[in-house]
Every structure is written in C-alpha cells, then in structure tokens.
Write a protein that holds these residues in place. Structure first.
Motif, PDB file in Angstrom:
ATOM      1  N   PRO A 156       0.805  -1.241   0.130  1.00  0.00           N
ATOM      2  CA  PRO A 156       0.151   0.014  -0.035  1.00  0.00           C
ATOM      3  C   PRO A 156       0.849   1.315  -0.005  1.00  0.00           C
ATOM      4  N   VAL A 157       0.361   2.355  -0.830  1.00  0.00           N
ATOM      5  CA  VAL A 157       1.238   3.494  -1.003  1.00  0.00           C
ATOM      6  C   VAL A 157       0.521   4.740  -1.218  1.00  0.00           C
ATOM      7  N   LYS A 158       0.971   5.678  -0.593  1.00  0.00           N
ATOM      8  CA  LYS A 158       0.348   6.974  -0.666  1.00  0.00           C
ATOM      9  C   LYS A 158       1.365   7.724  -1.607  1.00  0.00           C
ATOM     10  N   THR A 159       0.421   8.412  -2.846  1.00  0.00           N
ATOM     11  CA  THR A 159       1.423   9.022  -3.611  1.00  0.00           C
ATOM     12  C   THR A 159       0.714  10.697  -3.687  1.00  0.00           C
ATOM     13  N   GLN A 160       2.026  11.581  -3.824  1.00  0.00           N
ATOM     14  CA  GLN A 160       1.551  13.052  -3.818  1.00  0.00           C
ATOM     15  C   GLN A 160       2.326  13.410  -5.009  1.00  0.00           C
ATOM     16  N   ALA A 161       1.762  14.402  -5.768  1.00  0.00           N
ATOM     17  CA  ALA A 161       2.448  15.055  -6.867  1.00  0.00           C
ATOM     18  C   ALA A 161       1.710  16.527  -6.937  1.00  0.00           C
ATOM     19  N   ASP A 162       2.739  17.489  -7.083  1.00  0.00           N
ATOM     20  CA  ASP A 162       2.336  18.872  -7.340  1.00  0.00           C
ATOM     21  C   ASP A 162       3.363  19.378  -8.303  1.00  0.00           C
ATOM     22  N   ALA A 163       2.820  20.390  -9.221  1.00  0.00           N
ATOM     23  CA  ALA A 163       3.313  20.825 -10.204  1.00  0.00           C
ATOM     24  C   ALA A 163       2.994  22.211 -10.952  1.00  0.00           C
ATOM     25  N   LEU A 164       3.937  22.790 -11.278  1.00  0.00           N
ATOM     26  CA  LEU A 164       3.698  23.986 -11.983  1.00  0.00           C
ATOM     27  C   LEU A 164       4.369  24.043 -13.540  1.00  0.00           C
ATOM     28  N   ALA A 165       3.661  24.441 -14.297  1.00  0.00           N
ATOM     29  CA  ALA A 165       4.012  24.380 -15.922  1.00  0.00           C
ATOM     30  C   ALA A 165       3.759  25.872 -16.590  1.00  0.00           C
ATOM     31  N   LEU A 166       4.652  26.322 -17.333  1.00  0.00           N
ATOM     32  CA  LEU A 166       4.352  27.455 -18.358  1.00  0.00           C
ATOM     33  C   LEU A 166       4.621  26.878 -19.709  1.00  0.00           C
ATOM     34  N   VAL A 167       3.521  27.426 -20.769  1.00  0.00           N
ATOM     35  CA  VAL A 167       3.791  27.011 -21.902  1.00  0.00           C
ATOM     36  C   VAL A 167       3.493  28.329 -22.786  1.00  0.00           C
ATOM     37  N   GLU A 168       4.327  28.846 -23.666  1.00  0.00           N
ATOM     38  CA  GLU A 168       4.148  29.946 -24.417  1.00  0.00           C
ATOM     39  C   GLU A 168       4.397  29.678 -25.640  1.00  0.00           C
ATOM     40  N   GLU A 169       3.643  30.534 -26.461  1.00  0.00           N
ATOM     41  CA  GLU A 169       3.570  30.217 -27.952  1.00  0.00           C
ATOM     42  C   GLU A 169       3.438  31.711 -28.551  1.00  0.00           C
ATOM     43  N   ARG A 170       4.000  31.721 -29.777  1.00  0.00           N
ATOM     44  CA  ARG A 170       3.877  32.880 -30.696  1.00  0.00           C
ATOM     45  C   ARG A 170       3.960  32.804 -32.199  1.00  0.00           C
ATOM     46  N   ASP A 171       3.044  33.460 -32.754  1.00  0.00           N
ATOM     47  CA  ASP A 171       3.076  33.323 -34.257  1.00  0.00           C
ATOM     48  C   ASP A 171       3.952  34.513 -35.044  1.00  0.00           C
ATOM     49  N   PHE A 172       4.763  34.075 -35.849  1.00  0.00           N
ATOM     50  CA  PHE A 172       5.566  35.065 -36.656  1.00  0.00           C
ATOM     51  C   PHE A 172       5.225  35.124 -38.141  1.00  0.00           C
ATOM     52  N   GLY A 173       3.650  34.835 -38.156  1.00  0.00           N
ATOM     53  CA  GLY A 173       3.486  34.491 -39.969  1.00  0.00           C
ATOM     54  C   GLY A 173       3.704  33.181 -40.444  1.00  0.00           C
ATOM     55  N   ALA A 174       4.554  32.983 -41.235  1.00  0.00           N
ATOM     56  CA  ALA A 174       4.917  31.693 -41.603  1.00  0.00           C
ATOM     57  C   ALA A 174       5.439  30.965 -40.503  1.00  0.00           C
ATOM     58  N   PHE A 175       5.999  31.350 -39.380  1.00  0.00           N
ATOM     59  CA  PHE A 175       6.651  30.290 -38.388  1.00  0.00           C
ATOM     60  C   PHE A 175       5.647  30.718 -37.259  1.00  0.00           C
ATOM     61  N   ALA A 176       5.625  29.596 -36.279  1.00  0.00           N
ATOM     62  CA  ALA A 176       5.184  29.378 -34.899  1.00  0.00           C
ATOM     63  C   ALA A 176       6.042  28.789 -33.886  1.00  0.00           C
ATOM     64  N   LEU A 177       6.253  29.325 -32.892  1.00  0.00           N
ATOM     65  CA  LEU A 177       6.956  28.773 -32.015  1.00  0.00           C
ATOM     66  C   LEU A 177       6.336  28.694 -30.862  1.00  0.00           C
ATOM     67  N   ASP A 178       6.608  27.412 -30.079  1.00  0.00           N
ATOM     68  CA  ASP A 178       5.978  27.366 -28.686  1.00  0.00           C
ATOM     69  C   ASP A 178       7.329  26.935 -27.731  1.00  0.00           C
ATOM     70  N   LEU A 179       7.476  27.293 -26.492  1.00  0.00           N
ATOM     71  CA  LEU A 179       8.347  26.828 -25.542  1.00  0.00           C
ATOM     72  C   LEU A 179       7.504  26.451 -24.308  1.00  0.00           C
ATOM     73  N   GLY A 180       8.107  25.760 -23.466  1.00  0.00           N
ATOM     74  CA  GLY A 180       7.355  25.143 -22.259  1.00  0.00           C
ATOM     75  C   GLY A 180       8.437  24.727 -21.184  1.00  0.00           C
ATOM     76  N   LEU A 181       7.905  24.857 -20.083  1.00  0.00           N
ATOM     77  CA  LEU A 181       8.741  24.563 -18.818  1.00  0.00           C
ATOM     78  C   LEU A 181       7.801  23.818 -17.781  1.00  0.00           C
ATOM     79  N   ARG A 182       8.254  22.842 -17.088  1.00  0.00           N
ATOM     80  CA  ARG A 182       7.360  22.126 -15.938  1.00  0.00           C
ATOM     81  C   ARG A 182       8.356  21.637 -15.089  1.00  0.00           C
ATOM     82  N   THR A 183       7.772  22.040 -13.519  1.00  0.00           N
ATOM     83  CA  THR A 183       8.805  21.611 -12.548  1.00  0.00           C
ATOM     84  C   THR A 183       7.588  20.710 -11.743  1.00  0.00           C
ATOM     85  N   GLU A 184       8.159  19.520 -11.266  1.00  0.00           N
ATOM     86  CA  GLU A 184       7.268  18.678 -10.541  1.00  0.00           C
ATOM     87  C   GLU A 184       7.939  17.913  -9.454  1.00  0.00           C
TER      88      GLU A 184
END
Length: 638
Positions: free
Chosen positions: A327-355
């Motif tokens: 028997p096990v108790k599991t606990q998980a907490d996390a914070l994530a940030l995802v950002e994206e930008r459209d440059f017309g012909a290009f689109a970029l997305d960046l992300g970070l998660r800590t847990e």
C-alpha cells in the motif's frame, strides 16, 4: 485539440497529434481502448485480452503513457499490469485525442511517451437549442457482442443537462487454429475465459453565463472480464465525480479554468472455479488542475498550469495481507508554463514544467523507504508553414519521470500474467531526450503526414526476465519466489539501463479520379534498443496498410488491408512472432425520417479469418487474436 494549450487543430501543432471524431469512432470502436486506436499510425495494442487491451504509442506503454478523460487522469491501475482495464469507454465519447511523443509539460511524468484523452459531453459546455440525444446498438458474430449506448442532452435558459448509459457484453471469441501453436491438446474454436461484461452510467449539468460556466458530473462504471490462459476473471468498479469552472475574462486574463476529479476505483481478481477473491486492488484519487491563459504579451500567448494529485493505493488479500505491491500514498504537485507566438509563416512554442512526486509506503512494518523525486521537463517546438497547404513541425524536449509504486515496491506473484515480480526501491528517476520531425500536407487532392522520431533514455526502467542459472530459459519460481523448475511463475525483476527508441510513421490520403473515392496508405516502424544492444521487450513489428473509402450521398463503403511483418528482433527469453495480413471492411447507409437521422452500418473485422498473434501481448503464445467477426448496428440522432 483540447489536450494542448495551443488553440490549433491537430495538423497545425509542432508535435504529431490525431483527433478521432465521433463518426470515425463508429468504425473503430472495439471492446477495449487499445484495439479501438490500433489502426492509427504509431499506435498498437497490448492485446492482453478483450477486456484489457491498453494503447501503446511508439513502443511506449504502461507508466509512460497517460490516459485522460476530459483532460484529467483516469485513476485506474492499468499501468500496473496489462491484464488491468483502462477505466473509460469510447462508445459515448465525442472524440478521442492522441498525442505522440512526450506530453509531460501539461500532464506530468506519466506522459513521457504520449497521451490519450477521451472526451465526452458529460459536463455540457453550452445550452442546447432543443432536446436531443443519440442511440447506438451493435451486435457481432465472432465475439458475440451485444451492446447499446444511449445519451440525452437538454436545457433551458442558462441551465444544461446530460445523461448517458451503455451496456456491452461479449462471449468467448472465436479464433482459427489452436490456442497454442502446434499443440493439438490446446483449445480451438472459441478461447475460454475471454468474455466481457461492461456497463456505465453518467449524469452531468452546467450553469452557463456570459463570462463563466460551472458544471459537474458523476459516473459509475462496472466491468467483468475473463483472463485467457488463466483460471481467473476480474471484477472492476469505478465511481468518478468531476467539477469544472471556467471564467472568460478581459484585459490581461483571457480565461481561467479549474478542473477537479475524485475517483474511487476497485477491482478484484477472482480465481476459478472456486470464485474466491485472490486480491483486491483499490485506488482513491483526487486530481485538481488550474489553467490561466493570459492575453498577448509582446506577441506571446501562454498558459500557466497548477496541478495537484493525491492517490492512495492498495493490493490486499481478503484477509488483509499485502499482495504484489505494498500500500502506497502518492502525492504530486506541479507548475507548468507554456508560451507560443506566431510569426506569420513561423510559430514557436516553449514550455517548462517543474514537479515534485512522493511515494510513501503506509505499513508501519514495511522495509521499503519513502521516495521523493524532483522532476523537470522542458520543450521547444516550431511550426514552419513553408508553402500554402504545407507545414513542417520540429519538437525538442527533455523530460523526467519518477518510478511508479509498482516499479519500486512490487514483490510477489501475479496470477494473471503468471509472473513473480520484484521491484527495486532504489530506482532513480528516468530521463529522456526526444526529437520529433513532422512534414504535413493539409490541402489538395493528396494530403498526409510523415514523422521521424528519436527518444533516448537514461535510467530506463523495465521488467526483465531473469535467467539465474544461464540455461537460456527464464527462471521459474513458486508462490514464495523460491526457484523451482516446476514453479507456476516466471521470475521478473525491475531494472534500469539506458535505451533508445527511434522510428517513423506516415499516413497519406489521396482523392482518386472517381468522385467520392479516397485512397489511404499508412505505415509505422519503431526500433528500441537497450544499452547492451539487445531489443526492448514486446516491441511491435513494422506495419504497412492500404485502404479505400467511397462516399456518395447517404452511402459509405470502406476497406483496409494491413500487413504486419514478423518480429524476429526479440529480447532475452522472448519468442519471435510470425507476420500476418488482416482485412477489415465497413459499410453504412444514412437515412432521415420524422426528424431522426439514422445510420445503419456493418463491419467485417478480420474478413479472411487470419490466424495471428500480437507480439506486444504477454499472452501471445497462449491466446491468439479473434478471427472473423461481422458487426451490425445502427446509430440514431434525434
């Protein structure tokens, strides 16, 4: 695509993704989720049993593949063993979303190999203009399937409601040949103990205002299914409650969404013919997510995610003794940030998660210590629309996964898989580096995509059969784990090493000169290698498929021919698997009368009655896959 923070269609994402619509699910729906999705490029099934097939994406399954329902985790125990069912249904789903490759940024370390999100309308997002619903009935010959699903939707003013129910039963399925190849004493005709019995009920309601929505739903699922090649069956039940609150703002905050799910899951493994309970698995889980989308800032749009999970797990005998896993108790907490930008012909997305994830055995006498892991995942993706109707996506990611309680604390016999499994409480966190390149053509008479991928792991965790005496045969042990050549169980130890997965998948659709006729060709391959050069166990072989689909007015006809190669690249103590060719056919006719749309359909699965086995199945040498089955059904919308 609802399982991603970027509001784009699946073919405009940097990472390979597929959305299966409700109408497409009609021709795919099988008894289990793995078989339902196995026609998609890059996706196969664990093939353990009709009641328990789990999806495998690019060779990744179990704890590396996240199963979601409406964006929150399905808190079952299917990651523990292939005989455990994924506790969700697709008969009442509006769509199923499949994301290939690491999806850890938004959903945690359990999505290091990909995710599957089953979406339904249980919490209404809008108020229907009128009362409506849907009825689906199905029957099949080779599996003896009898199933029905019903749902209703309605509302008035700002209040909306939803109800649904389904019932599905199958008998022992028919198969050609012998259950054990070249063994005339083995079963033939129908595979004993392969029957299933599932039912599910759901109820939901929402209050919808101009800028905000509050909704809730409850569901109850029951499933009973046999385990082929073993004298046992599983009796599963799950109750789940969901809450949803959403606010659409102005200014810097575009929207805020809060989700909460509370799940009580239980299944008992029952021995035959005595019908005595051998072990009962229980999980009580709570998961909450908060997502905040901000308005454009210097051209960047983003989502901040806060996530918390709490889970209590046990696997006990009727007398309260520990079975298989502590028997096990599991606990998980996390914070994530995802950002994206459209440059017309290009689109970029960046992300970070800590847990941070922590597992704590709950028995005072346990010798296993609590473990905690600090996890970090980062990702960068780009989409280049280099010509009208064309785009290319590139994703680079670094991801970390914490070992699961089963990998850490397992120590005992597992009847359903006939293995004696031993974990390692000192396992370290698993790390991977992944690159994914996808080329798509989204418009015109020829459409499709091609993807190449590679994922390198350090501290890769897997279950390895042990050959202690070096005779080339996996050690057999008794119920106490003592080596015994006549023992009932094969000894399996969770170990760590480095590993590399690489492969490709493609799908092309082409409109033919004949109006309404579309051709399809698809294929996939994955090669997975451990540090010593040996193959990773149970990796699916190459596939190549072709199909035709014709649509004219109310009539649709289709067929798919899939060639699966032999798998001779096998791991230590694993047996090769022969290749096979499978043909599937479908037809439907839509009629409208008295304001009701009705679609009559027929499916022929494995039309040539091919005898075949899945290399991904741990039971492949004792349990072949079903033979020919004719499915007849109707679906009415009113």
């Amino acid at each position: 695509m609802t399982a991603t923070p970027v509001a784009r269609s699946a073919d405009q994402l940097s990472q390979p993704a597929t959305v299966i619509t409700r109408s497409e699910l009609q021709g795919l729906n099988a008894v289990n989720l793995g078989d339902t999705l196995s026609a998609l490029p890059g996706v196969t099934s664990s093939g353990f049993a009709p009641g328990a097939g789990r999806p495998i994406i690019r060779g990744q399954d179990g704890p590396r593949l996240q199963m979601l329902e409406n964006g929150l985790g399905i808190a079952d125990v299917s990651v523990l063993s292939p005989d455990h069912r994924v506790a969700t249904e697709t008969l009442n789903a509006t769509q199923v979303e499949v994301l290939r490759g690491p999806a850890t940024l938004l959903y945690g370390s359990g999505a290091i190999g990909g995710l599957v999100n089953v979406v339904n309308r249980r919490i209404p997002l809008t108020v229907p203009a009128a009362l409506g619903g849907e009825l689906q009935l199905r029957a099949a010959s080779g599996t003896g399937e009898r199933s029905g699903a019903l749902e209703g939707n309605g509302g008035a003013d700002r209040f909306a409601w939803h109800v649904d129910a389904l019932k599905a039963r199958t008998d022992d399925y028919a198969f050609p040949g012998l259950s054990v190849k070249n063994d005339p004493a083995s079963f033939s005709g129908r595979l004993p103990n392969s029957d299933t019995d599932n039912r599910e009920y759901g109820l939901g309601a929402s209050f919808v205002a101009d800028r905000w929505l509050v909704g809730a739903s409850v569901q109850d699922e029951r499933s009973t299914y046999g385990v082929p090649a073993e004298e046992a069956f599983l009796d599963m039940k799950q109750r789940r409650a969901d809450l949803l609150a959403r606010y659409t703002g102005s200014g810097w905050l575009e929207s805020a969404t809060f989700r909460l799910a509370r799940t009580n899951y239980e299944h008992s493994e029952i021995e035959l013919p005595t019908r005595e309970v051998a072990v009962t698995f229980k999980t009580d889980a709570t998961e909450g997510r908060a997502e905040f989308k901000h308005a454009p800032l210097a051209g960047w749009r983003g989502t901040l995610v806060l996530q918390a999970q709490r889970r209590d797990f046990s696997a006990l005998s009727p007398t309260g003794d520990v079975e298989i896993v502590e028997p096990v108790k599991t606990q998980a907490d996390a914070l994530a940030l995802v950002e994206e930008r459209d440059f017309g012909a290009f689109a970029l997305d960046l992300g970070l998660r800590t847990e941070r994830e922590e597992h704590r055995p709950t028995l005072a006498s346990t010798s296993n210590r609590a473990r905690s892991f600090n996890l970090m995942s980062v990702s960068a993706g780009g989409l280049w629309r280099f010509a009208p109707g064309f785009n290319a996506g590139l994703t680079l990611s670094s991801n970390e996964r914490a070992p699961t309680p089963s990998e850490l604390y397992t120590n005992g016999p597992h009847e359903a898989t006939a293995t004696f499994e031993v974990g390692d409480a000192s396992l370290r966190k698993e790390r991977s580096r992944a690159i994914d390149l996808t080329l798509r053509k989204t418009d015109g008479p020829v459409r499709g995509s091609v993807s190449l991928f590679q994922q390198r792991f350090s501290n890769y965790v897997f279950g390895q059969f042990i050959d202690g005496n070096g005779d080339g045969v996996a050690d057999r042990v008794d119920e106490a784990g003592t080596v015994d050549p006549a023992g009932e169980f094969v000894f399996l130890q969770y170990v760590q090493t480095s590993a590399r997965f690489r492969g490709a998948e493609f799908e092309l659709l082409a409109d033919t000169p004949l109006a309404g006729l579309t051709a399809r060709i698809f294929g996939d391959t994955v090669r997975a290698t451990l540090a010593d050069g040996s193959p990773v166990p149970r990796i699916a072989p190459q596939r190549l498929g072709v199909g035709l689909r014709y649509a004219a007015g109310p009539v649709k006809l289709g067929g798919n021919l899939t060639r699966v190669s032999a798998q001779n690249r096998v791991s230590l103590l694993e047996t090769p698997t022969e290749g096979y060719t499978r043909l599937d056919l479908d037809a439907s006719w839509r009629i409208r009368a008295m304001g009701v749309d009705t679609e009559l359909f027929a499916l022929v699965r494995n039309a040539t009655n091919e005898a075949y086995r899945l290399h991904t199945s741990i039971l492949k040498d004792e349990a072949p896959q079903p033979g020919r089955s004719v499915v007849l059904g109707l679906r009415s919308r009113f």
